[in-house]
Design a protein around this motif. Structure first.
Motif, mmCIF file in Angstrom:
data_model
loop_
_atom_site.group_PDB
_atom_site.id
_atom_site.type_symbol
_atom_site.label_atom_id
_atom_site.label_comp_id
_atom_site.label_asym_id
_atom_site.label_seq_id
_atom_site.Cartn_x
_atom_site.Cartn_y
_atom_site.Cartn_z
ATOM 1 N N LEU A 223 0.813 -1.215 0.000
ATOM 2 C CA LEU A 223 0.000 0.000 0.000
ATOM 3 C C LEU A 223 0.847 1.265 0.000
ATOM 4 O O LEU A 223 0.393 2.325 -0.445
ATOM 5 N N GLN A 224 2.094 1.172 0.505
ATOM 6 C CA GLN A 224 3.001 2.319 0.455
ATOM 7 C C GLN A 224 3.845 2.333 -0.814
ATOM 8 O O GLN A 224 4.596 3.277 -1.035
ATOM 9 N N GLN A 225 3.762 1.262 -1.619
ATOM 10 C CA GLN A 225 4.598 1.106 -2.813
ATOM 11 C C GLN A 225 6.076 1.048 -2.455
ATOM 12 O O GLN A 225 6.934 1.630 -3.128
ATOM 13 N N LEU A 226 6.370 0.303 -1.383
ATOM 14 C CA LEU A 226 7.735 0.046 -0.929
ATOM 15 C C LEU A 226 8.102 -1.374 -1.366
ATOM 16 O O LEU A 226 7.257 -2.270 -1.348
ATOM 17 N N PHE A 249 -2.615 -3.090 -4.914
ATOM 18 C CA PHE A 249 -2.598 -1.659 -5.200
ATOM 19 C C PHE A 249 -2.866 -1.477 -6.687
ATOM 20 O O PHE A 249 -2.059 -1.862 -7.536
ATOM 21 N N ARG A 250 -4.046 -0.924 -7.012
ATOM 22 C CA ARG A 250 -4.466 -0.738 -8.399
ATOM 23 C C ARG A 250 -4.879 0.728 -8.591
ATOM 24 O O ARG A 250 -6.058 1.072 -8.498
ATOM 25 N N PRO A 251 -3.901 1.600 -8.842
ATOM 26 C CA PRO A 251 -4.224 3.024 -9.011
ATOM 27 C C PRO A 251 -5.039 3.258 -10.269
ATOM 28 O O PRO A 251 -5.021 2.457 -11.206
ATOM 29 N N GLY A 269 -5.599 0.912 -2.935
ATOM 30 C CA GLY A 269 -4.834 0.043 -2.050
ATOM 31 C C GLY A 269 -5.771 -0.626 -1.057
ATOM 32 O O GLY A 269 -6.382 0.047 -0.221
ATOM 33 N N ARG A 270 -5.908 -1.963 -1.177
ATOM 34 C CA ARG A 270 -6.846 -2.692 -0.316
ATOM 35 C C ARG A 270 -6.164 -3.919 0.269
ATOM 36 O O ARG A 270 -5.378 -4.594 -0.407
ATOM 37 N N PHE A 271 -6.478 -4.224 1.526
ATOM 38 C CA PHE A 271 -6.077 -5.501 2.098
ATOM 39 C C PHE A 271 -6.979 -6.586 1.528
ATOM 40 O O PHE A 271 -8.182 -6.378 1.345
ATOM 41 N N ASP A 276 -5.564 -13.542 -2.804
ATOM 42 C CA ASP A 276 -6.423 -12.675 -3.609
ATOM 43 C C ASP A 276 -5.755 -11.349 -3.962
ATOM 44 O O ASP A 276 -6.324 -10.559 -4.727
ATOM 45 N N GLY A 277 -4.589 -11.093 -3.389
ATOM 46 C CA GLY A 277 -3.893 -9.836 -3.630
ATOM 47 C C GLY A 277 -2.671 -10.004 -4.500
ATOM 48 O O GLY A 277 -2.573 -10.955 -5.293
ATOM 49 N N GLN A 278 -1.695 -9.119 -4.317
ATOM 50 C CA GLN A 278 -0.527 -9.059 -5.199
ATOM 51 C C GLN A 278 0.780 -9.449 -4.533
ATOM 52 O O GLN A 278 1.822 -9.467 -5.201
#
Length: 352
Positions: A223-226, A249-251, A269-271, A276-278
């Motif tokens: 979510l922070q793009q780190l 995170f899908r901007p 940005g979702r938990f 199911d995520g990235q």
């Protein structure tokens, strides 16, 4: 190298007033039935755990661990996230965080902070009695309202905030050291310790305290793009706890990292529930195996879409599939020719 322990589950998101989520024993039965082997226990939830009693009574701790052992379970860590949060609260958040405290200190920030500090010290003693060597927590925050550099921050504001944060935490860390327990700070937005740079700022101010460590949760870094894999390359020696939590995170053309004040379902940005995520958990578990992480893989379920009980049911087998049974030999041992110093010298042309 050691094999990561697991699967385990953090109980905080599941605890409630209805069975089986209202007592530790009934939650243990539920978790064991799903295939979990460990429980991360929120120490501030009186429905599940009596922190003050645990700090003083070895008998109580033995009863808890014995009950769990009968079900094939153990405590992985105590969680002091809520108490740690209250060690440092900016006045802007006084009302929102007041509900985390005991009723008798609400509305009194100074008394609330003193209560939180005492809770942390009790948790260190309780962890020792339970035979635990790590604990999961938050740092709290004094500088978070100023994380974005507009309006321009007064010179020294952040430095002063971290000086004060360290002043509050150093005596707590010393008590943890006396009890042989590490604190794994979950690096989390809303906390002054939310990424590698801020952890370093804190670590420097507490004199590289051996008990100031990290709870690694890759979802917060997505979510922070780190770069959550490079983070392990840098900080693996300080990683003592691990939350297995997914995120995406899908901007889009309307909203980015800051979320646009949207609810969780509508944020870029979702938990998400595991898988199911990235997050590339294959690489995460590989990195942790490579760096000899000796702790537990603990599911922290949070998802904007999926029901928690489905997430919990899917979590244990997901973690089980990703735990790497580390090798006890090199893969090419079969081709080895043994050790021969004279042969080595001949191969290099340095023999007689």
């Amino acid at each position: 190298m050691r094999t990561i322990k697991g699967p385990a589950i953090f109980l905080a998101q599941f605890a409630g007033d209805e069975a089986p989520f209202n007592t530790l024993e009934s939650m243990a039965d539920w978790a064991a039935g799903l295939g979990y082997k460990g429980l991360q226990v929120p120490s501030g939830d009186a429905r599940l755990f009596d922190l003050e009693k645990a700090a003083e009574s070895q008998t109580y701790c033995d009863e808890v661990t014995g009950m769990l052992a009968d079900k094939g379970l153990c405590i992985t860590e105590l969680s002091t996230h809520l108490q740690g949060q209250l060690v440092a609260v900016h006045p802007a958040y006084d009302v929102q965080f007041d509900g985390f405290a005991a009723p008798h200190v609400r509305g009194n920030p100074k008394a609330r902070q003193a209560w939180a500090v005492e809770q942390m010290k009790l948790a260190a003693k309780a962890s020792r009695r339970l035979g635990l060597t790590t604990q999961a927590s938050f740092s709290g925050a004094l500088a978070w309202p100023y994380f974005y550099a507009w309006p321009q921050r007064p010179a020294g504001l952040v430095e002063d905030a971290f000086d004060e944060l360290a002043r509050r935490w150093k005596p707590i860390l010393d008590v943890f050291d006396e009890n042989g327990v590490d604190i794994g700070f979950e690096l989390h937005p809303g906390e002054d310790l939310h990424d590698g740079a801020t952890f370093e700022m804190f670590l420097d101010r507490v004199g590289n305290h051996p008990r100031a460590n990290i709870l690694y949760d890759p979802s917060h870094f997505v979510l922070q793009q780190l770069d959550y894999l490079a983070f392990l390359d840098i900080y693996h020696s300080r990683v003592k706890c691990f939350h297995v939590k997914d995120a995406e995170f899908r901007p889009n053309g309307r909203v980015g990292v800051y979320g646009g004040y949207q609810n969780w379902a509508d944020r870029p940005g979702r938990f998400r529930s595991l898988g199911d995520g990235q997050v590339d958990f294959g690489q995460v578990f590989s990195k942790l195996a490579q760096y000899d992480f000796a702790g537990w893989a603990v599911l922290e379920w949070e998802c904007a879409l999926k029901h928690p009980e489905q997430g919990a049911a899917e979590g244990a087998p997901f973690i089980e599939r990703h735990i790497i049974r580390v090798t006890d030999r090199a893969f090419d041992d079969f081709a080895g020719s043994g050790s021969d110093r004279m042969l080595n010298a001949r191969l290099m042309g340095i023999g007689e």
